[in-house]
Each structure stands twice: as C-alpha cells, then as structure tokens.
Design an enzyme around this catalytic site. Structure first.
Site, PDB file in Angstrom:
ATOM      1  N   CYS A 105      -5.358   4.253   5.145  1.00 54.66           N
ATOM      2  CA  CYS A 105      -5.279   3.095   6.055  1.00 54.66           C
ATOM      3  C   CYS A 105      -4.040   3.130   6.939  1.00 54.66           C
ATOM      4  O   CYS A 105      -3.965   2.399   7.930  1.00 54.66           O
ATOM      5  CB  CYS A 105      -5.314   1.798   5.274  1.00 54.66           C
ATOM      6  SG  CYS A 105      -6.671   1.702   4.125  1.00 54.66           S
ATOM      7  N   HIS A 228      -2.350  -4.163   9.191  1.00 51.41           N
ATOM      8  CA  HIS A 228      -3.602  -3.573   8.696  1.00 51.41           C
ATOM      9  C   HIS A 228      -4.460  -4.694   8.117  1.00 51.41           C
ATOM     10  O   HIS A 228      -3.973  -5.520   7.336  1.00 51.41           O
ATOM     11  CB  HIS A 228      -3.260  -2.522   7.629  1.00 51.41           C
ATOM     12  CG  HIS A 228      -4.445  -2.055   6.853  1.00 51.41           C
ATOM     13  ND1 HIS A 228      -5.646  -1.750   7.454  1.00 51.41           N
ATOM     14  CD2 HIS A 228      -4.627  -1.848   5.518  1.00 51.41           C
ATOM     15  CE1 HIS A 228      -6.514  -1.380   6.519  1.00 51.41           C
ATOM     16  NE2 HIS A 228      -5.915  -1.439   5.338  1.00 51.41           N
ATOM     17  N   ASN A 258     -12.193  -4.561   5.851  1.00 51.88           N
ATOM     18  CA  ASN A 258     -11.148  -3.536   5.899  1.00 51.88           C
ATOM     19  C   ASN A 258     -11.772  -2.238   6.408  1.00 51.88           C
ATOM     20  O   ASN A 258     -12.579  -1.626   5.706  1.00 51.88           O
ATOM     21  CB  ASN A 258     -10.565  -3.366   4.492  1.00 51.88           C
ATOM     22  CG  ASN A 258      -9.495  -2.293   4.420  1.00 51.88           C
ATOM     23  OD1 ASN A 258      -9.311  -1.520   5.355  1.00 51.88           O
ATOM     24  ND2 ASN A 258      -8.799  -2.236   3.303  1.00 51.88           N
TER      25      ASN A 258
END
Ligand code: UT7
Length: 303
Positions: A105, A228, A258
C-alpha cells in the site's frame, strides 16, 4: 493525475449475504460502505492503462515523452512481463524504460519518490507512476476479517519539472521487515488486523509530521492530507496528529474500500477534480502497507 475504477459496485449489503458480517460492523470499524470489483475480463494492466491514459491527457504529455514508467502493484497480471512493460506497449511509450515497484500500500509513494530522483538528476524529463491493484483476485472471499476491506482500481500521475517553489518539498520512506508476518499474501491475503492497526496509527501520524518538518514547515502550514485509504479510524488518527479539520482530509474509503497502492492517487484525483486541492496548497501524502513499509511526501501543489 488520472484514475480508473471498475463500474461494478459491491456493497456491504451484498457482503452480508455471502459472509457472517453486517453493514453496521463494516461502517463503524472501517468507514467502508462499498467497493469496486473488476470483472474477469479486466486485469491489473487494463486498469493501469486507463488511469495512465487519463494522467497523460491531464498533464498534456505524449506517451513518447516518457523516460520511465513505474507501476506500483502487488497484484500484477503475471510475475513477468511486468505491468509497466504491458502498459508501455499499449500506450506507445516507445522511449520509456519500465519496471514494477513492490511496496504494497506504500507502493505509490515509493514510486513517486523514485520518479523524483530521476527527474531531479536530469536523467528523464517525465516519469509515469501508476498505483494499481486487483485485490479481488487474492482476497479469500470466505474470510470476513479481510473480505470486507479491499477493492480494485488504479490511479496515476506524471512526475516532471515544475516551477520554482512548487513540487515535492520533502519525502520519507521506511520499512520494517520484522512486521512482514502481520500482513502477507501466500495463497490469499492474511492479516493480523490489530497489529497492522497499531502500527498504522503510529506510523501515519509520525511520517506525516516528519515530512512537514523536513520541508521546514510546521503542521499549521499543511493545507491538506491525503492518507492511504485503509480505514477511517486510522486516517482520522493521522489527521488529528496534524491538527487539521475534517474537510482538509481526503476521504474516498467509503466509496472504494482499501485499494492498496491505488488508494492515494485515486483519492487525490477526485480531490483535484472536485476542487479540494488548489495550486500552492501544501499537501501531505502518507501511506503504509505490507512489508511492513511506509512513506510520505510533502508537496507544494501546482505546475
Ligand atoms: O492497507 C493495509 C491493510 N490493512 C489494514 O489497514 C488493517 C488495519 N486494521 C484494521 O483496519 C482493523 O483492525 C480491522 C478493521 C481489520 C478490524 O477492526 P478491529 O476494531 O481491530 O476489530 P478486531 O480485529 O478487534 O475484531 C473485533 C471482532 C472480532 O470478534 P471477537 O473476537 O471480538 O468475538 C472479530 O472476529 O470483530 C470480529 N470481526 C467481524 N465481525 C463482523 C472481524 N471481522 C468482522 C466482520 N464482520 N467483517
């Protein structure tokens, strides 16, 4: 900047029918309401290509002007050829070198920081950076601990020279391989949610403050935060560390879940399109992910 998200929406209510979960649990623990899922015909490179095309158009750059293509992903179509070489061909970016970046990520931040080095050194005029994931193909759809969290999509940017005073003011990258076991992909995604949560809350806040300091700024100088998009509670913790009001934080986790390496560029593309980020704003981007990895950028926005 540019983005692509697949049209198919998977809502919390849809998940309630498949696994032992509830809309209430998912919303209150993660902030996610729905996510996008790519169909069988759409692979990672297809989404990367669409986002890349949009980024090039918005930057007004021709594919043959690119010196390098960096694709941040942990869900490539194949081990090789890389996604970056696949889109190099489709874009017709015949002068570009190409490689994939694997930092989960945090991959988009790693990619942009790498691009910055090549642009600053004068080696390449323009570098395309794409964050893209088709996480739906590595999620265990029977595992409620992870199945509710992730989505598919792509975001892209062109890194090039900007006017004096603007651009990337500072960055931070980091890794702690000892935490790799908490978030990994063997057959499917496996995660120790609580450990990742604790790490993320601490690291996101520290890195966001640290890049502001490295840029010679205080947290009061930061206009906008793009964290994020993993979990609203983690995002809120980093926003509070910077002392920013709610409307000064990018939020798209409710719509897309996500999307790992894609989450920051997708969210920032929406912010720009909807006028939340303007020229000369000081913008902090901060991410964390499997590895464990983390990274942050402090940018004075504008060409
Ligand atoms: O890009 C990086 C990716 N990873 C992350 O960002 C993950 C970071 N961690 C998190 O976001 C959170 O830890 C989660 C959202 C994964 C979990 O939230 P939590 O508040 O840490 O919950 P928990 O793990 O403490 O679990 C609480 C309960 C457990 O039940 P028991 O043991 O208390 O009976 C879980 O089994 O919630 C249960 N649970 C669920 N219940 C309904 C776990 N997943 C679900 C679910 N629906 N989907």
């Amino acid at each position: 900047m540019g983005k692509y998200v697949p049209p198919t929406v998977l809502t919390n209510e849809d998940l309630e029918k498949r696994i032992d979960t509830s809309d209430e649990w998912i919303r209150s623990r993660t902030g996610i309401e729905e996510r996008r899922i790519a169909d069988n015909e759409t692979n990672t490179s297809d989404m990367a290509y669409e986002a890349a095309k949009e980024a090039l158009e918005s930057a007004n750059i021709r594919p043959d002007q690119l010196g390098l293509i960096l694709v941040a992903t942990v869900t490539p179509d194949y081990t090789f050829p890389s996604v970056s070489t696949m889109i190099q061909e489709r874009l017709g970016a015949k002068n570009a070198a190409a490689m994939d970046v694997s930092a989960a990520c945090a991959g988009f931040i790693y990619g942009v920081v790498t691009a910055k080095q090549f642009v600053e050194s004068g080696a390449y005029e323009y570098v395309l950076v794409v964050g893209v994931e088709k996480l739906s193909k590595i999620v265990d759809w029977e595992d409620r601990n992870t199945a509710v969290l992730f989505g598919d999509g792509a975001g892209a940017t062109v890194v090039g020279k900007v006017s004096e005073g603007r651009g990337i003011l500072s960055f931070e990258l980091g890794a702690d391989g000892s935490g790799g076991k908490h978030l990994c992909h063997k057959e499917f995604i496996e995660m120790n949610g609580r450990e990742v949560f604790k790490f993320a809350v601490r690291q996101m806040g520290e890195s966001a403050l640290s890049v502001a300091e490295k840029a010679g700024l205080s947290k009061d100088d930061v206009d906008y935060l793009v964290p994020h998009q993993a979990n609203i509670r983690i995002m809120e913790a980093s926003r509070e560390r910077l002392g920013l009001p709610v409307e000064k934080m990018s939020k798209s986790v409710h719509k897309y879940g996500n999307t790992s390496a894609a989450s920051i560029p997708i969210s920032l593309t929406d912010d720009l399109a909807e006028g939340r980020v303007k020229d000369d704003d000081v913008v902090v981007l901060v991410g964390f992910g499997g590895g464990l990895t983390w990274g942050a950028l402090c940018i004075k926005w504008g060409k």
